[in-house]
Write a protein that holds these residues in place. Structure first.
Motif, PDB file in Angstrom:
ATOM      1  N   HIS A 105       0.780  -1.239   0.000  1.00 28.11           N
ATOM      2  CA  HIS A 105       0.000   0.000   0.000  1.00 28.11           C
ATOM      3  C   HIS A 105       0.816   1.297   0.000  1.00 28.11           C
ATOM      4  N   PHE A 106       2.107   1.224   0.334  1.00 29.30           N
ATOM      5  CA  PHE A 106       2.900   2.461   0.438  1.00 29.30           C
ATOM      6  C   PHE A 106       4.277   2.281  -0.194  1.00 29.30           C
ATOM      7  N   SER A 107       4.306   1.729  -1.391  1.00 35.76           N
ATOM      8  CA  SER A 107       5.578   1.416  -2.042  1.00 35.76           C
ATOM      9  C   SER A 107       5.921   2.357  -3.192  1.00 35.76           C
ATOM     10  N   GLN A 108       4.987   3.200  -3.587  1.00 34.83           N
ATOM     11  CA  GLN A 108       5.238   4.071  -4.729  1.00 34.83           C
ATOM     12  C   GLN A 108       6.066   5.291  -4.329  1.00 34.83           C
ATOM     13  N   ALA A 109       6.651   5.943  -5.336  1.00 37.56           N
ATOM     14  CA  ALA A 109       7.513   7.095  -5.080  1.00 37.56           C
ATOM     15  C   ALA A 109       6.763   8.216  -4.366  1.00 37.56           C
ATOM     16  N   LYS A 110       5.475   8.315  -4.599  1.00 40.03           N
ATOM     17  CA  LYS A 110       4.677   9.390  -3.998  1.00 40.03           C
ATOM     18  C   LYS A 110       4.419   9.168  -2.508  1.00 40.03           C
ATOM     19  N   HIS A 111       4.616   7.959  -2.037  1.00 35.47           N
ATOM     20  CA  HIS A 111       4.296   7.636  -0.649  1.00 35.47           C
ATOM     21  C   HIS A 111       5.421   8.051   0.302  1.00 35.47           C
ATOM     22  N   LEU A 112       5.013   8.534   1.486  1.00 36.97           N
ATOM     23  CA  LEU A 112       5.953   9.007   2.488  1.00 36.97           C
ATOM     24  C   LEU A 112       5.642   8.398   3.849  1.00 36.97           C
ATOM     25  N   LEU A 113       6.665   8.267   4.683  1.00 39.83           N
ATOM     26  CA  LEU A 113       6.490   7.844   6.068  1.00 39.83           C
ATOM     27  C   LEU A 113       6.678   9.063   6.962  1.00 39.83           C
ATOM     28  N   LYS A 147      19.806  10.402  -2.355  1.00 45.07           N
ATOM     29  CA  LYS A 147      20.125  11.796  -2.055  1.00 45.07           C
ATOM     30  C   LYS A 147      19.150  12.305  -0.997  1.00 45.07           C
ATOM     31  N   PRO A 148      19.519  13.326  -0.231  1.00 46.59           N
ATOM     32  CA  PRO A 148      18.638  13.796   0.844  1.00 46.59           C
ATOM     33  C   PRO A 148      17.209  14.061   0.405  1.00 46.59           C
ATOM     34  N   TRP A 149      17.035  14.625  -0.764  1.00 43.44           N
ATOM     35  CA  TRP A 149      15.678  14.948  -1.232  1.00 43.44           C
ATOM     36  C   TRP A 149      14.934  13.725  -1.772  1.00 43.44           C
TER      37      TRP A 149
END
Length: 237
Positions: A105-113, A147-149
């Motif tokens: 459910h949270f594996s895409q690039a758009k997903h954040l923790l 990279k940090p970003w």
């Protein structure tokens, strides 16, 4: 930038940890020596390694995870909800369940923790315990070469720093000054070890962990100047 993030793409989380053994005397001799060496710079001279063992749960090398609680927003039209659930019990099993959640459910690039002080504690602690338990890291926790970003982590404590490197603010204090209603808690972080080992109170610890997840989400909303969650919007699953 913070205002542009889609709330549905963020997984809020918190962990509760304890020392691997109840007492210092339960450790084998080698581990006792290693703990004494690891903690020597944190202890005051009059405090022994055995006395300081109460805090061993803070270090992933000497602690273990009892509970990972997570929460995420969902929207159906104008109806907002925040769903909360927990993984608890056997550490390896709960880590597998958490990893599966990320994968599905949270594996895409758009997903954040997102966690409070997550960059210094929750995220690296989970990663280290996964390695110790012989597990491959999920993409969201494998920071090598990023990279940090590119690091998919948000930290409400870091967001509150506004560039100040020396400013520590607890979640409880931040919630208080931001006017977030404080839930009735029957324990605090310093009590987790005793509640677990002496009272067998895992359910209490899970409830406490879930409250912190909700509070972290509330802080994030306030940082975006959005309406706080109402009790009816919080759903335990």
């Amino acid at each position: 930038m913070l205002y542009k993030l889609n709330l549905e793409h963020i997984l809020f989380l918190d962990i509760e940890t304890v020392p691997q053994k109840q007492n210092f005397s339960d450790l084998d001799e080698s581990t006792q020596v290693l703990w004494e060496q690891k903690s020597q710079y944190q202890r005051k001279d009059e405090i022994t390694a055995e006395d300081f063992y109460e805090r061993a749960g803070i270090w992933a090398e000497f602690g273990k995870i009892l509970c990972i609680s997570v929460g995420y927003f969902t929207f159906k039209g104008d109806v907002r909800s925040f769903r909360v659930t927990s993984f608890s019990g056997d550490e390896k099993q709960l880590l597998k369940q958490f990893k599966q959640l990320l994968k599905e459910h949270f594996s895409q690039a758009k997903h954040l923790l997102c966690a409070h002080n997550g960059k210094e504690f929750d995220f690296p602690y989970i990663a280290r315990r996964m390695v110790i338990n012989g597990m491959n890291l999920p993409y969201k926790l494998d920071l090598f070469g990023k990279k940090p970003w590119e690091v998919p982590h948000l930290d409400t404590m870091e967001l509150w720093k506004f560039g100040d490197y020396k400013h520590y603010t607890s979640l409880k204090l931040l919630a208080h000054i931001l006017g977030i209603p404080s839930p009735k808690e029957d324990m605090d972080g310093s009590m987790v070890k005793d509640v677990f080992y002496e009272e067998n109170g895992l359910d209490r610890i899970i409830s406490y962990c879930e409250l912190d997840v909700v509070t972290t989400a509330q802080v994030f909303l306030r940082l975006r100047n959005e309406d706080l969650l109402l009790e009816k919007e919080i759903i335990k699953i």
